[in-house]
Design a protein around this motif. Structure first.
Motif, short mmCIF file in Angstrom:
data_model
loop_
_atom_site.label_atom_id
_atom_site.label_comp_id
_atom_site.label_asym_id
_atom_site.label_seq_id
_atom_site.Cartn_x
_atom_site.Cartn_y
_atom_site.Cartn_z
N TYR A 25 0.69 -1.29 -0.07
CA TYR A 25 0.07 0.05 0.00
C TYR A 25 1.05 1.36 0.07
CZ TYR A 25 -2.88 4.04 1.39
OH TYR A 25 -3.42 5.23 1.80
N ALA A 28 2.14 2.03 -3.52
CA ALA A 28 1.17 2.49 -4.31
C ALA A 28 0.70 3.69 -4.11
CB ALA A 28 0.05 1.57 -4.17
N ALA A 29 0.36 4.21 -2.87
CA ALA A 29 -0.13 5.51 -2.38
C ALA A 29 0.76 6.47 -2.76
CB ALA A 29 -0.28 5.45 -0.78
N GLU A 48 -7.03 8.07 -6.02
CA GLU A 48 -6.31 7.71 -4.79
C GLU A 48 -6.70 6.39 -4.48
OE1 GLU A 48 -7.31 10.28 -1.62
OE2 GLU A 48 -6.19 11.64 -2.39
N TRP A 49 -5.58 5.32 -4.02
CA TRP A 49 -5.97 4.09 -3.59
C TRP A 49 -6.71 3.91 -2.15
CZ3 TRP A 49 -4.97 0.27 -6.97
CH2 TRP A 49 -3.98 0.17 -7.69
N GLU A 50 -7.50 3.13 -2.17
CA GLU A 50 -8.18 2.95 -0.84
C GLU A 50 -7.34 2.08 -0.02
OE1 GLU A 50 -12.27 1.65 1.45
OE2 GLU A 50 -12.20 1.25 -0.78
N LYS A 51 -7.03 2.51 1.43
CA LYS A 51 -6.26 1.54 2.21
C LYS A 51 -7.04 0.40 2.79
CE LYS A 51 -3.02 1.79 6.31
NZ LYS A 51 -2.68 2.87 7.51
N CYS A 237 -6.70 -4.35 -7.15
CA CYS A 237 -6.13 -4.41 -5.72
C CYS A 237 -5.10 -5.41 -5.74
CB CYS A 237 -7.23 -4.83 -4.90
SG CYS A 237 -7.78 -6.48 -5.28
N PRO A 263 -3.21 -1.80 -1.32
CA PRO A 263 -4.04 -0.90 -2.06
C PRO A 263 -5.33 -1.53 -2.67
CG PRO A 263 -2.23 -1.48 -3.25
CD PRO A 263 -2.12 -2.17 -2.15
#
Length: 273
Positions: A25, A28-29, A48-51, A237, A263
């Protein structure tokens, strides 16, 4: 992240599940925030990626869970309603809008709803070269793996996307498609994605990041193929992360934050037809 009514999506849209095997994550973020993932960020909600938290700490366990409807879980207190769920008594994450199925796995459930199910494998659990390597691909009506898709290939994702394009092109337009692709490029070894890196220097967060930039350069082709026939609902993901010396840990199949935190993003690819 907005959760669509999957009872409306299933049967109407094509479906894509892209697992970026081993993607951390934090990496990726960082790349998304720095504008280094233009193709992925253009599709992710708000770029944005979600955590989220992984459903397993290595590929086989995570994908068995994912194919049972247990996608990575939002990294905030829940319960969190799921997109897909097998029907069983007492489920606290089955809600309105959840696609509930009676089959033992999501792949079979989608096949029962008229989808042609296709697996394009990457890491060894999808290589079909032994009994274990046939379990996950065996869920699908059609499955593909070749050495060019593997962790050892510097061109793995390009080759996988080319196969996906061929699959889509050969499918009758009226046939709904569920395409699953396990991208192997981020998994060790990934040093060859960073210019100047050598086998002797090995893999690290920088080579991991370079592998994600490599995937981003080619993922647009996959998205274009999947939207070419009709609208597609896409889930992108990681299945789990990996450690590069974090607190002394290396690799995965272990309980470190770098492994459990992943992510996630889902979105619609509007039809170009």
């Amino acid at each position: 992240m907005h959760r669509p009514d999957m009872n409306e999506v299933v049967g109407r849209d094509d479906l894509l599940l892209l697992t970026l095997d081993t993607l951390r994550y934090d990496v990726a973020a960082e790349l998304a925030a720095a504008g280094e993932l233009p193709n992925l960020s253009a599709c992710l909600p708000d770029g944005e990626w979600e955590k989220r938290h992984a459903p397993g700490n290595f590929t086989y366990a995570a994908h068995q869970a994912i194919f049972a409807g247990f996608l990575p879980t939002p990294a905030t207190p829940g319960p969190h309603p799921r997109l897909f769920a097998a029907r069983f008594a007492g489920s606290e994450t089955t809600a309105d809008g959840t696609f509930v199925f009676d089959s033992p796995d999501l792949v079979g459930a989608l096949a029962d709803r008229g989808y042609h199910t296709v697996c394009i494998g990457g890491v060894g659990f999808f290589n079909k070269q032994g009994a274990l390597g046939n379990v996950l691909p065996g869920l699908f009506a059609e499955s593909h793996w070749e050495p060019d898709f593997s962790v050892a290939s510097p061109h793995s994702f390009e080759a996988q996307v080319s196969r996906a394009e061929k699959v889509v092109a050969e499918l009758p337009v009226e046939q709904r498609l569920f395409l699953f692709l396990n991208a192997s490029a981020l998994h060790q070894p990934n040093w060859f994605h960073l210019p100047g890196a050598t086998r002797e220097t090995g893999d690290n967060r920088e080579t991991h990041a370079a592998a994600l930039r490599y995937i981003d350069r080619h993922v647009g082709r996959l998205f274009d193929a999947m939207r070419s026939r009709r609208r597609c609902f896409a889930i992108v993901c990681s299945d789990h992360g990996t450690a590069y010396g974090d607190d002394g840990y290396t690799g995965h199949r272990l309980g470190h934050e770098s492994v459990w935190t992943v992510p996630y993003g889902h979105f619609f690819l509007e039809s170009s037809a």
